[in-house]
Design a protein around this motif. Structure first.
Motif, mmCIF file in Angstrom:
data_model
loop_
_atom_site.group_PDB
_atom_site.id
_atom_site.type_symbol
_atom_site.label_atom_id
_atom_site.label_comp_id
_atom_site.label_asym_id
_atom_site.label_seq_id
_atom_site.Cartn_x
_atom_site.Cartn_y
_atom_site.Cartn_z
ATOM 1 N N MET A 1 0.840 -1.177 0.000
ATOM 2 C CA MET A 1 0.000 0.000 0.000
ATOM 3 C C MET A 1 0.883 1.236 0.000
ATOM 4 N N SER A 2 0.466 2.232 -0.713
ATOM 5 C CA SER A 2 1.214 3.471 -0.787
ATOM 6 C C SER A 2 1.267 4.148 0.582
ATOM 7 N N THR A 3 2.428 4.678 0.928
ATOM 8 C CA THR A 3 2.579 5.340 2.214
ATOM 9 C C THR A 3 1.793 6.638 2.300
ATOM 10 N N VAL A 4 1.298 7.155 1.170
ATOM 11 C CA VAL A 4 0.540 8.397 1.187
ATOM 12 C C VAL A 4 -0.776 8.239 1.961
ATOM 13 N N PHE A 5 -1.247 6.996 2.175
ATOM 14 C CA PHE A 5 -2.509 6.766 2.868
ATOM 15 C C PHE A 5 -2.328 6.285 4.303
ATOM 16 N N VAL A 6 -1.094 6.103 4.742
ATOM 17 C CA VAL A 6 -0.815 5.590 6.080
ATOM 18 C C VAL A 6 -0.596 6.757 7.035
ATOM 19 N N ASN A 7 -1.147 6.607 8.235
ATOM 20 C CA ASN A 7 -0.992 7.598 9.309
ATOM 21 C C ASN A 7 -1.479 8.989 8.914
ATOM 22 N N LYS A 8 -2.594 9.046 8.214
ATOM 23 C CA LYS A 8 -3.199 10.314 7.822
ATOM 24 C C LYS A 8 -4.533 10.478 8.533
ATOM 25 N N LYS A 9 -4.994 11.697 8.627
ATOM 26 C CA LYS A 9 -6.314 11.979 9.166
ATOM 27 C C LYS A 9 -7.333 11.713 8.053
ATOM 28 N N ILE A 10 -8.281 10.816 8.311
ATOM 29 C CA ILE A 10 -9.309 10.478 7.331
ATOM 30 C C ILE A 10 -10.515 11.393 7.545
ATOM 31 N N VAL A 11 -10.920 12.102 6.496
ATOM 32 C CA VAL A 11 -12.107 12.954 6.537
ATOM 33 C C VAL A 11 -13.128 12.348 5.586
#
Length: 186
Positions: free
Chosen positions: A1-11
């Motif tokens: 999985m791309s790191t751009v989606f890990v440990n981000k705030k999901i809105v």
């Protein structure tokens, strides 16, 4: 999985809503059936947003983000107010599934609308996943334009999926949850 989606705030973007951001730590998420999510972004300026509209046209009803034209105008004007340059806008489009064999194909009408709208506005659609018969979970990183789609393949109703999505969501796991399809990056 791309790191751009890990440990981000999901809105979460629900039906009839749109969200904009310049925050590199935010990922926008929605679940779609026959609805459309247009993801508009200017990667050079690091700004973007997502909408989630139900129908292409309101048939004379009041202006609302539930309908394609108004939803698109709100989204495009919003990203430009956040600093996007119209010449650099790009789009990624998701949804438009045929969710019931007994109903008219609203998804196809929605997909045709968004493709025509983007063409008429001169905004290139650099990626799209429309049609089919299954719901989709879409995650979009507006600052970079990266998108991820997971097809929902179990027997949950879209209403239950959307109810789940509207709750705060932790960062996605490294592999799809049980009952979902392959993760596709766009």
């Amino acid at each position: 999985m791309s790191t751009v989606f890990v440990n981000k705030k999901i809105v979460t973007v629900l039906q009839g809503e749109f969200q904009l951001t310049t925050d590199p730590n935010v990922v926008l998420s929605t679940v779609l059936g026959s609805c459309i999510a247009a993801c508009i972004f200017d990667e050079k300026r690091g700004v973007g947003g997502m909408n989630h509209f139900l129908l292409a046209e309101s048939n004379g009803g009041p202006a609302s983000a539930r309908y394609g034209v108004h939803a698109m105008e709100l989204l495009i004007n919003g990203v430009m107010k956040q600093g996007a340059d119209r010449r650099h806008l790009q789009a990624k489009v998701f949804g438009g599934a045929k969710m019931s064999v007994n109903l008219s194909d609203i998804g196809s009408k929605n997909a045709s609308f968004i493709q025509g709208f983007l063409r008429d506005e001169g905004i290139p659609c650099v990626s799209s996943s429309v049609g089919g018969t299954s719901a989709r979970r879409v995650r979009f990183h507006p600052v970079s334009g990266a998108a991820q789609q997971t097809r929902v393949q179990n027997d949950q109703t879209l209403e239950n999926i959307e109810r789940t999505v509207s709750r705060p969501t932790p960062a996605p796991a490294a592999k799809p949850a049980a009952g979902t399809g392959d993760v596709m990056l766009f």
